[in-house]
Design a protein around this motif. Structure first.
Motif, short mmCIF file in Angstrom:
data_model
loop_
_atom_site.label_atom_id
_atom_site.label_comp_id
_atom_site.label_asym_id
_atom_site.label_seq_id
_atom_site.Cartn_x
_atom_site.Cartn_y
_atom_site.Cartn_z
N PHE A 48 49.71 69.44 -33.34
CA PHE A 48 50.53 68.37 -33.93
C PHE A 48 51.70 68.05 -33.02
O PHE A 48 52.14 68.86 -32.20
CB PHE A 48 51.01 68.73 -35.33
N ARG A 49 52.19 66.83 -33.17
CA ARG A 49 53.33 66.35 -32.39
C ARG A 49 54.56 66.27 -33.30
O ARG A 49 54.47 65.77 -34.42
CB ARG A 49 53.01 65.01 -31.73
N VAL A 50 55.66 66.75 -32.78
CA VAL A 50 56.88 66.89 -33.57
C VAL A 50 57.83 65.74 -33.30
O VAL A 50 58.05 65.34 -32.15
CB VAL A 50 57.57 68.24 -33.23
N LYS A 51 58.39 65.20 -34.35
CA LYS A 51 59.46 64.22 -34.18
C LYS A 51 60.68 64.92 -33.58
O LYS A 51 61.02 66.01 -33.99
CB LYS A 51 59.82 63.59 -35.52
N GLY A 52 61.30 64.29 -32.62
CA GLY A 52 62.44 64.92 -31.97
C GLY A 52 62.14 65.36 -30.55
O GLY A 52 63.04 65.85 -29.84
N GLY A 53 60.88 65.24 -30.12
CA GLY A 53 60.55 65.48 -28.73
C GLY A 53 60.37 66.93 -28.35
O GLY A 53 60.20 67.81 -29.20
N GLU A 54 60.41 67.19 -27.05
CA GLU A 54 60.09 68.51 -26.51
C GLU A 54 61.01 69.60 -27.03
O GLU A 54 60.55 70.68 -27.41
CB GLU A 54 60.15 68.47 -24.98
N ASP A 55 62.30 69.35 -27.05
CA ASP A 55 63.23 70.40 -27.48
C ASP A 55 62.95 70.84 -28.91
O ASP A 55 62.99 72.03 -29.23
CB ASP A 55 64.67 69.92 -27.34
N GLU A 56 62.66 69.89 -29.77
CA GLU A 56 62.39 70.24 -31.16
C GLU A 56 61.04 70.95 -31.29
O GLU A 56 60.89 71.88 -32.09
CB GLU A 56 62.40 68.99 -32.04
N ALA A 57 60.05 70.54 -30.49
CA ALA A 57 58.76 71.22 -30.52
C ALA A 57 58.91 72.68 -30.11
O ALA A 57 58.34 73.59 -30.74
CB ALA A 57 57.77 70.51 -29.59
N VAL A 58 59.68 72.93 -29.07
CA VAL A 58 59.94 74.30 -28.63
C VAL A 58 60.68 75.08 -29.71
O VAL A 58 60.38 76.25 -29.99
CB VAL A 58 60.72 74.31 -27.31
N ALA A 59 61.64 74.42 -30.35
CA ALA A 59 62.41 75.09 -31.40
C ALA A 59 61.53 75.47 -32.59
O ALA A 59 61.68 76.55 -33.16
CB ALA A 59 63.56 74.19 -31.86
N VAL A 60 60.63 74.58 -32.98
CA VAL A 60 59.71 74.88 -34.09
C VAL A 60 58.88 76.12 -33.77
O VAL A 60 58.70 77.00 -34.62
CB VAL A 60 58.80 73.67 -34.38
N CYS A 61 58.39 76.20 -32.55
CA CYS A 61 57.60 77.37 -32.15
C CYS A 61 58.40 78.66 -32.27
O CYS A 61 57.85 79.72 -32.59
CB CYS A 61 57.11 77.21 -30.71
N GLY A 62 59.70 78.57 -32.03
CA GLY A 62 60.54 79.76 -32.09
C GLY A 62 61.03 80.13 -33.47
O GLY A 62 61.60 81.22 -33.65
N ARG A 63 60.82 79.24 -34.44
CA ARG A 63 61.37 79.49 -35.78
C ARG A 63 60.37 80.07 -36.77
O ARG A 63 60.74 80.47 -37.87
CB ARG A 63 61.95 78.19 -36.36
N THR A 64 59.09 80.11 -36.41
CA THR A 64 58.12 80.67 -37.35
C THR A 64 58.31 82.18 -37.48
O THR A 64 58.74 82.86 -36.54
CB THR A 64 56.67 80.37 -36.93
N GLU A 72 48.26 66.49 -17.76
CA GLU A 72 49.49 66.95 -18.41
C GLU A 72 49.47 66.62 -19.89
O GLU A 72 49.10 65.51 -20.30
CB GLU A 72 50.71 66.31 -17.75
N VAL A 73 49.86 67.58 -20.74
CA VAL A 73 49.82 67.39 -22.19
C VAL A 73 51.17 66.86 -22.67
O VAL A 73 52.20 67.02 -22.01
CB VAL A 73 49.47 68.70 -22.92
N PRO A 74 51.21 66.21 -23.84
CA PRO A 74 52.47 65.68 -24.36
C PRO A 74 53.51 66.79 -24.54
O PRO A 74 53.19 67.89 -25.00
CB PRO A 74 52.07 65.07 -25.70
N ALA A 75 54.74 66.48 -24.20
CA ALA A 75 55.82 67.47 -24.26
C ALA A 75 56.18 67.85 -25.68
O ALA A 75 56.74 68.93 -25.92
CB ALA A 75 57.05 66.94 -23.53
N ASP A 76 55.86 66.98 -26.65
CA ASP A 76 56.20 67.26 -28.04
C ASP A 76 55.06 67.90 -28.82
O ASP A 76 55.09 67.99 -30.04
CB ASP A 76 56.65 65.97 -28.75
N LEU A 77 54.05 68.38 -28.10
CA LEU A 77 52.84 68.93 -28.73
C LEU A 77 53.01 70.42 -29.06
O LEU A 77 53.50 71.20 -28.24
CB LEU A 77 51.64 68.75 -27.82
N VAL A 78 52.56 70.79 -30.25
CA VAL A 78 52.52 72.19 -30.69
C VAL A 78 51.08 72.50 -31.07
O VAL A 78 50.39 71.68 -31.68
CB VAL A 78 53.44 72.43 -31.91
#
Length: 383
Positions: free
Chosen positions: A306-322, A355-361
């Motif tokens: 899935f792609r996260v609203k807020g871009g790469e930084d938010e995608a990385v943050a989501v991965c770190g919050r689970t 290259e994959v989308p930066a906002d992808l998780v």
């Protein structure tokens, strides 16, 4: 074990007798490098050196072949070792291969940084476009069309039968990486593939405790050529690795059902979440390959991107919050894993056409209680 038996029955019983000496239910681990011979150049049981063959590995190889609907299975030390054997056997410095434009990063690295410098031509293409696949084939040079379906991590679904027709008309082999689907969900040989590839590290092993790879073919000549390279190159599965993989294989069907159940629920939850821009899962009607996946897959598997609203930084943050879902690479284990492909598994394709989308998780949805996974993702997305 007859092919008339069901999948789960064959997963448990296919292959030679587990233990002809003592009738143990579980195949023994034959931890030996060599075997006594009954004379110079003669063997007692068909084995002479464990790089060339080992009884534990034989059980795994025959079981894998049965589950994929082929006659020959070959087990390797890793998925990339299995891929390397295919490329060594069927390509050359003046050859050409067609690969997915959204291939797994490790596969693309093998093609682009090992085989292209060797002289192999490589063309990435959108495999969902049969006309593009046909156009990418170089007459009299293309020897392999390489397919992942679903792809890693964008979960594109390719028409295996359609691409088989295109590849075979050009005299090329169709190689299908079936890792994401597993033999339980998809049967590429029945759809026209010549070679099936697996990272058995993933769903086949299923417990994140062993690294391995496999090839399955139905054609005798292809099998002989691959088996020669397996032995000559030596990247084989050791007996303990083969035993662990075989142990995982026995529960593949029940695990894939639970993976698929959980992934469907997670994908449907994410599709309605305000922090998510797009959900990519073949089991959703919104997926471009949903109808095709329904035709060629039994279920839709355990991988959700899935792609996260807020871009790469938010995608990385989501991965770190689970908290329940583990931040880690790989996939296919009983535990759920989350990762940021752009910085983790697919960092090797940064700056390339793949290259994959930066906002992808990407999530490998495990077999935990779905309610716990959904609650964990909800809190991670809400921050």
């Amino acid at each position: 074990m007859s092919e008339e038996h069901g999948f789960s029955t064959r997963a448990i019983h296919a292959g030679p007798p587990a233990d002809p000496a003592y009738n143990a239910v579980t195949p023994p681990i034959y931890a030996t490098s060599t075997y006594s011979q009954d004379g110079v150049g003669g063997t007692k049981g068909g084995y002479e050196y464990s790089r060339s063959g080992n009884p534990t590995r034989t059980v795994l190889e025959e079981c894998l072949a049965s589950l994929e609907g082929g006659r020959h299975g070959l087990a390797f030390a890793s998925g990339l070792a299995a891929e390397d054997a295919v490329l060594r056997a069927f390509t050359g410095p003046d050859g050409h291969a067609v690969v997915p434009h959204d291939a797994y990063g490790g596969t693309y690295r093998l093609f682009a940084r090992v085989y292209e410098p060797w002289g192999l031509g490589v063309t990435p293409v959108d495999l969902t476009d049969l006309e593009a696949v046909e156009a990418a084939i170089v007459p009299e040079k293309t020897t392999i069309v390489w397919v992942e379906t679903p792809t890693n991590p964008l979960l594109s679904v390719a028409d295996i039968a359609g691409i088989a027709d295109v590849a075979h008309a050009a005299g090329a082999l169709l190689v299908v990486d079936n890792t994401f689907a597993s033999p339980y969900l998809q049967q590429p040989l029945a759809l026209g593939a010549d070679v099936v590839v697996h990272s058995t590290t993933k769903y086949i092993g299923g417990h994140s405790d062993v690294v391995g790879g496999a090839l399955v073919v139905d054609d005798d000549a292809l099998a002989d050529k691959l088996r020669f390279h397996q032995n000559a190159m030596g990247a084989v599965a050791g007996p303990f690795d083969a035993w662990l993989t075989l142990r995982g294989l026995r529960t593949l069907a029940v695990r894939m059902e639970r993976h698929s159940d959980n992934a469907q629920r997670v994908a449907e939850f994410l599709e309605g979440h305000p922090a998510v821009a797009e959900v990519i899962y073949p089991g959703l009607e919104s997926h471009a390959g949903h109808v095709l996946a329904t035709k060629q897959m039994r279920r839709f598997g355990g991988m959700v991107s899935f792609r996260v609203k807020g871009g790469e930084d938010e995608a990385v943050a989501v991965c770190g919050r689970t908290k329940v879902i583990i931040l880690g690479e790989s996939l296919g284990g009983v535990e759920s894993l989350i990762e940021h492909p752009g910085r983790m598994t697919h960092a090797s394709v940064a700056g390339t056409r793949l290259e994959v989308p930066a906002d992808l998780v990407r999530i490998s949805v495990g077999i935990e209680d779905a309610e716990d996974l959904i609650a964990d993702l909800d809190q991670a997305l809400r921050g």
